[in-house]
Design a protein around this motif. Structure first.
Motif, PDB file in Angstrom:
ATOM      1  N   ALA A  66      34.245  51.486  46.913  1.00  0.00           N
ATOM      2  CA  ALA A  66      33.698  51.407  45.562  1.00  0.00           C
ATOM      3  C   ALA A  66      34.453  50.369  44.743  1.00  0.00           C
ATOM      4  O   ALA A  66      33.851  49.569  44.016  1.00  0.00           O
ATOM      5  N   ALA A  67      35.771  50.344  44.869  1.00  0.00           N
ATOM      6  CA  ALA A  67      36.578  49.350  44.154  1.00  0.00           C
ATOM      7  C   ALA A  67      36.255  47.950  44.650  1.00  0.00           C
ATOM      8  O   ALA A  67      36.157  46.999  43.861  1.00  0.00           O
ATOM      9  N   TYR A  68      36.052  47.809  45.954  1.00  0.00           N
ATOM     10  CA  TYR A  68      35.685  46.519  46.543  1.00  0.00           C
ATOM     11  C   TYR A  68      34.377  46.020  45.940  1.00  0.00           C
ATOM     12  O   TYR A  68      34.254  44.866  45.531  1.00  0.00           O
ATOM     13  N   LEU A  69      33.385  46.915  45.871  1.00  0.00           N
ATOM     14  CA  LEU A  69      32.080  46.531  45.335  1.00  0.00           C
ATOM     15  C   LEU A  69      32.148  46.224  43.839  1.00  0.00           C
ATOM     16  O   LEU A  69      31.477  45.300  43.364  1.00  0.00           O
ATOM     17  N   LEU A  70      32.948  46.987  43.098  1.00  0.00           N
ATOM     18  CA  LEU A  70      33.114  46.714  41.670  1.00  0.00           C
ATOM     19  C   LEU A  70      33.735  45.334  41.445  1.00  0.00           C
ATOM     20  O   LEU A  70      33.291  44.574  40.573  1.00  0.00           O
ATOM     21  N   LEU A  71      34.756  45.031  42.202  1.00  0.00           N
ATOM     22  CA  LEU A  71      35.405  43.720  42.072  1.00  0.00           C
ATOM     23  C   LEU A  71      34.446  42.599  42.440  1.00  0.00           C
ATOM     24  O   LEU A  71      34.385  41.573  41.767  1.00  0.00           O
ATOM     25  N   ASN A  72      33.678  42.810  43.487  1.00  0.00           N
ATOM     26  CA  ASN A  72      32.720  41.801  43.911  1.00  0.00           C
ATOM     27  C   ASN A  72      31.656  41.600  42.833  1.00  0.00           C
ATOM     28  O   ASN A  72      31.267  40.474  42.542  1.00  0.00           O
TER      29      ASN A  72
ATOM     30  N   ALA B 291      32.029  42.004  39.723  1.00  0.00           N
ATOM     31  CA  ALA B 291      32.672  41.354  38.583  1.00  0.00           C
ATOM     32  C   ALA B 291      32.963  39.877  38.864  1.00  0.00           C
ATOM     33  O   ALA B 291      33.461  39.175  37.988  1.00  0.00           O
ATOM     34  N   GLY B 292      32.666  39.433  40.082  1.00  0.00           N
ATOM     35  CA  GLY B 292      32.883  38.032  40.435  1.00  0.00           C
ATOM     36  C   GLY B 292      34.288  37.726  40.897  1.00  0.00           C
ATOM     37  O   GLY B 292      34.678  36.562  41.001  1.00  0.00           O
ATOM     38  N   LYS B 293      35.064  38.768  41.185  1.00  0.00           N
ATOM     39  CA  LYS B 293      36.441  38.580  41.654  1.00  0.00           C
ATOM     40  C   LYS B 293      36.500  38.774  43.160  1.00  0.00           C
ATOM     41  O   LYS B 293      35.698  39.503  43.739  1.00  0.00           O
ATOM     42  N   THR B 294      37.450  38.126  43.783  1.00  0.00           N
ATOM     43  CA  THR B 294      37.639  38.275  45.217  1.00  0.00           C
ATOM     44  C   THR B 294      38.494  39.511  45.472  1.00  0.00           C
ATOM     45  O   THR B 294      39.636  39.573  45.018  1.00  0.00           O
ATOM     46  N   PRO B 295      37.954  40.508  46.171  1.00  0.00           N
ATOM     47  CA  PRO B 295      38.733  41.721  46.439  1.00  0.00           C
ATOM     48  C   PRO B 295      39.931  41.426  47.341  1.00  0.00           C
ATOM     49  O   PRO B 295      39.815  40.716  48.342  1.00  0.00           O
ATOM     50  N   SER B 296      41.065  41.959  46.966  1.00  0.00           N
ATOM     51  CA  SER B 296      42.283  41.845  47.758  1.00  0.00           C
ATOM     52  C   SER B 296      42.993  43.192  47.718  1.00  0.00           C
ATOM     53  O   SER B 296      42.588  44.089  46.969  1.00  0.00           O
ATOM     54  N   VAL B 297      44.039  43.326  48.496  1.00  0.00           N
ATOM     55  CA  VAL B 297      44.789  44.581  48.511  1.00  0.00           C
ATOM     56  C   VAL B 297      45.305  44.891  47.106  1.00  0.00           C
ATOM     57  O   VAL B 297      45.198  46.023  46.624  1.00  0.00           O
ATOM     58  N   GLU B 298      45.823  43.873  46.439  1.00  0.00           N
ATOM     59  CA  GLU B 298      46.390  44.079  45.104  1.00  0.00           C
ATOM     60  C   GLU B 298      45.313  44.466  44.087  1.00  0.00           C
ATOM     61  O   GLU B 298      45.500  45.391  43.296  1.00  0.00           O
ATOM     62  N   SER B 299      44.184  43.756  44.101  1.00  0.00           N
ATOM     63  CA  SER B 299      43.148  44.035  43.108  1.00  0.00           C
ATOM     64  C   SER B 299      42.500  45.402  43.345  1.00  0.00           C
ATOM     65  O   SER B 299      42.211  46.133  42.391  1.00  0.00           O
ATOM     66  N   ILE B 300      42.283  45.757  44.593  1.00  0.00           N
ATOM     67  CA  ILE B 300      41.721  47.075  44.899  1.00  0.00           C
ATOM     68  C   ILE B 300      42.710  48.169  44.508  1.00  0.00           C
ATOM     69  O   ILE B 300      42.327  49.201  43.945  1.00  0.00           O
TER      70      ILE B 300
END
Length: 105
Positions: A5-11, A13-22
């Motif tokens: 879910a965090a991966y999809l939210l970041l995506n 939002a136009g951000k590249t999902p990473s370990v830190e951002s998730i």
């Protein structure tokens, strides 16, 4: 699921999902974070677009049988509604039959 879910939210939002951002997104929700699970998720999703993942998921869902029990439940509900209507009709007929006369009039 929370990592996906965090991966999809970041995506979205136009951000590249990473370990830190998730990790930031999941921690902001108050949930515990396991970096190894995030790394495993990112490894599985590496090189795939969200559109491809959604299409693959839809394809899998299309093979799932649905509606087996629903008609039976619908039929039961329909029969109970029919029984209620019949009971109302019988009450209406009974009230018409006595025409205001009591048993001992």
């Amino acid at each position: 699921m929370k990592y996906l879910a965090a991966y999809l939210l970041l995506n979205a939002a136009g951000k590249t999902p990473s370990v830190e951002s998730i990790t930031e997104v999941v921690a902001a929700s108050g949930a515990e974070v396991d970096a190894s699970q995030i790394e495993a998720l990112l490894a599985k999703l590496d090189g795939k677009s969200v559109e491809e993942l959604i299409a693959a998921g839809n394809e899998k869902l299309s093979s799932v049988p649905v509606g087996g029990a629903a008609p039976a439940a619908g039929a039961a509900a329909g029969s109970s509604e029919a029984a209620a209507e019949e009971a109302e009709e019988e009450e209406a007929e009974e009230s018409d039959d006595d025409m205001g006369f009591g048993l001992f009039d």
